[in-house]
Design a protein around this motif. Structure first.
Motif, PDB file in Angstrom:
ATOM      1  N   ASP A 160     -31.156  32.964  30.980  1.00 38.67           N
ATOM      2  CA  ASP A 160     -30.031  32.025  30.800  1.00 38.67           C
ATOM      3  C   ASP A 160     -30.082  31.488  29.107  1.00 38.67           C
ATOM      4  OD1 ASP A 160     -32.190  30.560  31.826  1.00 38.67           O
ATOM      5  OD2 ASP A 160     -30.737  29.412  32.339  1.00 38.67           O
ATOM      6  N   GLY A 161     -29.255  31.001  28.060  1.00 36.66           N
ATOM      7  CA  GLY A 161     -29.432  30.737  26.680  1.00 36.66           C
ATOM      8  C   GLY A 161     -29.415  31.449  25.638  1.00 36.66           C
ATOM      9  N   VAL A 162     -29.760  33.053  26.295  1.00 40.17           N
ATOM     10  CA  VAL A 162     -30.419  33.932  24.879  1.00 40.17           C
ATOM     11  C   VAL A 162     -29.423  34.236  23.883  1.00 40.17           C
ATOM     12  CG1 VAL A 162     -30.938  36.828  24.870  1.00 40.17           C
ATOM     13  CG2 VAL A 162     -31.596  35.124  26.979  1.00 40.17           C
ATOM     14  N   ILE A 163     -27.955  34.186  24.570  1.00 40.05           N
ATOM     15  CA  ILE A 163     -26.771  34.588  23.694  1.00 40.05           C
ATOM     16  C   ILE A 163     -26.521  33.499  23.349  1.00 40.05           C
ATOM     17  CG2 ILE A 163     -24.651  34.770  23.092  1.00 40.05           C
ATOM     18  CD1 ILE A 163     -23.934  36.591  26.157  1.00 40.05           C
ATOM     19  N   ALA A 164     -27.151  32.222  23.471  1.00 42.62           N
ATOM     20  CA  ALA A 164     -26.746  31.220  22.238  1.00 42.62           C
ATOM     21  C   ALA A 164     -28.069  31.137  21.587  1.00 42.62           C
ATOM     22  CB  ALA A 164     -26.748  29.895  22.940  1.00 42.62           C
ATOM     23  N   VAL A 165     -29.110  31.748  21.521  1.00 36.35           N
ATOM     24  CA  VAL A 165     -30.136  32.021  20.728  1.00 36.35           C
ATOM     25  C   VAL A 165     -30.004  33.082  19.868  1.00 36.35           C
ATOM     26  CG1 VAL A 165     -32.632  32.361  20.313  1.00 36.35           C
ATOM     27  CG2 VAL A 165     -31.797  30.739  22.611  1.00 36.35           C
ATOM     28  N   GLU A 166     -29.606  34.542  20.099  1.00 38.82           N
ATOM     29  CA  GLU A 166     -28.842  35.274  19.914  1.00 38.82           C
ATOM     30  C   GLU A 166     -27.883  34.646  18.231  1.00 38.82           C
ATOM     31  OE1 GLU A 166     -28.176  38.420  21.979  1.00 38.82           O
ATOM     32  OE2 GLU A 166     -30.423  39.064  22.079  1.00 38.82           O
ATOM     33  N   ALA A 167     -26.904  34.352  18.922  1.00 42.87           N
ATOM     34  CA  ALA A 167     -26.163  33.391  18.544  1.00 42.87           C
ATOM     35  C   ALA A 167     -26.840  33.075  16.897  1.00 42.87           C
ATOM     36  CB  ALA A 167     -24.496  33.226  18.882  1.00 42.87           C
ATOM     37  N   LEU A 168     -27.887  32.267  17.133  1.00 44.73           N
ATOM     38  CA  LEU A 168     -27.841  30.940  16.383  1.00 44.73           C
ATOM     39  C   LEU A 168     -29.016  32.354  15.213  1.00 44.73           C
ATOM     40  CD1 LEU A 168     -28.230  27.984  16.005  1.00 44.73           C
ATOM     41  CD2 LEU A 168     -30.445  28.012  16.863  1.00 44.73           C
ATOM     42  N   LEU A 169     -29.192  32.954  15.555  1.00 48.05           N
ATOM     43  CA  LEU A 169     -30.434  34.066  14.544  1.00 48.05           C
ATOM     44  C   LEU A 169     -28.826  34.869  13.541  1.00 48.05           C
ATOM     45  CD1 LEU A 169     -33.733  35.393  16.678  1.00 48.05           C
ATOM     46  CD2 LEU A 169     -32.850  33.531  14.683  1.00 48.05           C
ATOM     47  N   ILE A 170     -28.225  34.780  14.381  1.00 54.45           N
ATOM     48  CA  ILE A 170     -27.531  36.431  13.763  1.00 54.45           C
ATOM     49  C   ILE A 170     -26.095  35.367  13.149  1.00 54.45           C
ATOM     50  CG2 ILE A 170     -25.358  36.508  14.907  1.00 54.45           C
ATOM     51  CD1 ILE A 170     -27.642  39.531  13.813  1.00 54.45           C
ATOM     52  N   THR A 171     -25.872  34.044  13.017  1.00 51.44           N
ATOM     53  CA  THR A 171     -24.977  33.349  12.456  1.00 51.44           C
ATOM     54  C   THR A 171     -24.811  33.444  10.477  1.00 51.44           C
ATOM     55  OG1 THR A 171     -23.780  32.579  14.152  1.00 51.44           O
ATOM     56  CG2 THR A 171     -23.074  31.571  12.192  1.00 51.44           C
ATOM     57  N   PRO A 172     -26.244  33.093  10.699  1.00 53.43           N
ATOM     58  CA  PRO A 172     -26.001  32.731   9.009  1.00 53.43           C
ATOM     59  C   PRO A 172     -26.068  34.356   8.597  1.00 53.43           C
ATOM     60  CG  PRO A 172     -27.554  31.543  10.138  1.00 53.43           C
ATOM     61  CD  PRO A 172     -26.531  31.978  11.235  1.00 53.43           C
ATOM     62  N   ILE A 173     -26.680  35.504   8.947  1.00 50.45           N
ATOM     63  CA  ILE A 173     -26.419  36.060   8.389  1.00 50.45           C
ATOM     64  C   ILE A 173     -25.223  37.040   8.209  1.00 50.45           C
ATOM     65  CG2 ILE A 173     -27.385  38.821   8.932  1.00 50.45           C
ATOM     66  CD1 ILE A 173     -30.131  37.364  10.399  1.00 50.45           C
ATOM     67  N   LEU A 174     -24.537  36.589   9.418  1.00 46.34           N
ATOM     68  CA  LEU A 174     -22.931  37.277   8.935  1.00 46.34           C
ATOM     69  C   LEU A 174     -22.095  36.433   8.111  1.00 46.34           C
ATOM     70  CD1 LEU A 174     -20.939  38.663  10.469  1.00 46.34           C
ATOM     71  CD2 LEU A 174     -20.699  36.518  11.786  1.00 46.34           C
ATOM     72  N   PHE A 175     -22.484  35.090   8.149  1.00 49.59           N
ATOM     73  CA  PHE A 175     -22.292  34.402   6.809  1.00 49.59           C
ATOM     74  C   PHE A 175     -22.475  35.012   5.652  1.00 49.59           C
ATOM     75  CE2 PHE A 175     -20.342  30.847  10.003  1.00 49.59           C
ATOM     76  CZ  PHE A 175     -19.427  31.566  10.066  1.00 49.59           C
ATOM     77  N   TRP A 176     -23.504  35.300   4.940  1.00 47.00           N
ATOM     78  CA  TRP A 176     -24.134  35.671   4.362  1.00 47.00           C
ATOM     79  C   TRP A 176     -23.922  37.370   3.806  1.00 47.00           C
ATOM     80  CZ3 TRP A 176     -26.928  39.883   2.503  1.00 47.00           C
ATOM     81  CH2 TRP A 176     -26.908  39.785   0.923  1.00 47.00           C
ATOM     82  N   THR A 177     -23.065  37.884   4.794  1.00 47.51           N
ATOM     83  CA  THR A 177     -23.013  39.703   4.067  1.00 47.51           C
ATOM     84  C   THR A 177     -21.540  39.048   4.112  1.00 47.51           C
ATOM     85  OG1 THR A 177     -24.355  39.982   6.227  1.00 47.51           O
ATOM     86  CG2 THR A 177     -22.299  41.561   5.637  1.00 47.51           C
TER      87      THR A 177
END
Length: 184
Positions: free
Chosen positions: A18-35
């Motif tokens: 539980d909470g894995v998706i939140a951690v993944e979203a936290l890690l991937i969101t800055p990369i997504l915005f930069w892209t």
């Protein structure tokens, strides 16, 4: 006892999901915005470069169709049109020159040259030698219209791309008259 409790807690922590998706979203969101920002920035650079090239070709084509003398008012209108076509007005500059080729001396001479924006010198007989390799083969006593444009691209986002100087060198042959007169 403490070792067993810490081992048990560590094992339980590793197996929980539980909470894995939140951690993944936290890690991937800055990369997504930069892209997204990088894609937009590079697209804007290519769009501005294409607009710069199209504007240079348009100026060359309009001048190639002229049969009357080109004056400062005409060159000013070309500068205004260049600004309208390019949209980004950061450091717009252009130089228009009409060049004649003489086969006997195997040299180019500048009939007239006009500058607007940041160019500091007109094209002259002395500095046309620097362009010899960039000019196409010409027949004796033929003229060529040279349009040089420059514009600075300023990236809208800081994604690793610095300001880029977009330079173009376009040549066009006059269509109706071999020599376009200029009073600039």
């Amino acid at each position: 006892m403490i070792k067993r409790i810490s081992t048990h807690l560590l094992k339980r922590f590793r197996t929980r999901e539980d909470g894995v998706i939140a951690v993944e979203a936290l890690l991937i969101t800055p990369i997504l915005f930069w892209t997204i920002m990088a894609g937009y920035t590079f697209f804007e650079a290519y769009r501005q470069s294409a607009a710069n090239i199209k504007a240079a070709h348009t100026i060359g084509d309009l001048i190639s169709r002229e049969t009357r003398e080109i004056d400062n008012v005409y060159i000013d209108s070309m500068q205004e049109m260049f600004g309208l076509m390019v949209v980004n007005h950061a450091d717009l500059k252009f130089r228009i020159s009409v060049v004649l080729y003489d086969e006997a001396s195997d040299s180019h001479t500048v009939n007239w040259s006009a500058i607007r924006g940041g160019y500091v010198e007109k094209l002259t007989d002395d500095n046309i030698v620097n362009y010899r390799d960039a000019l196409p083969p010409m027949s004796d006593q033929n003229t060529l219209i040279l349009v040089e444009t420059s514009n600075t691209f300023i990236p809208p986002f800081r994604v690793g791309l610095d300001n880029v100087e977009l330079n173009n060198f376009i040549f066009t042959r006059p269509r109706f008259a071999n020599n376009i007169k200029g009073n600039v």
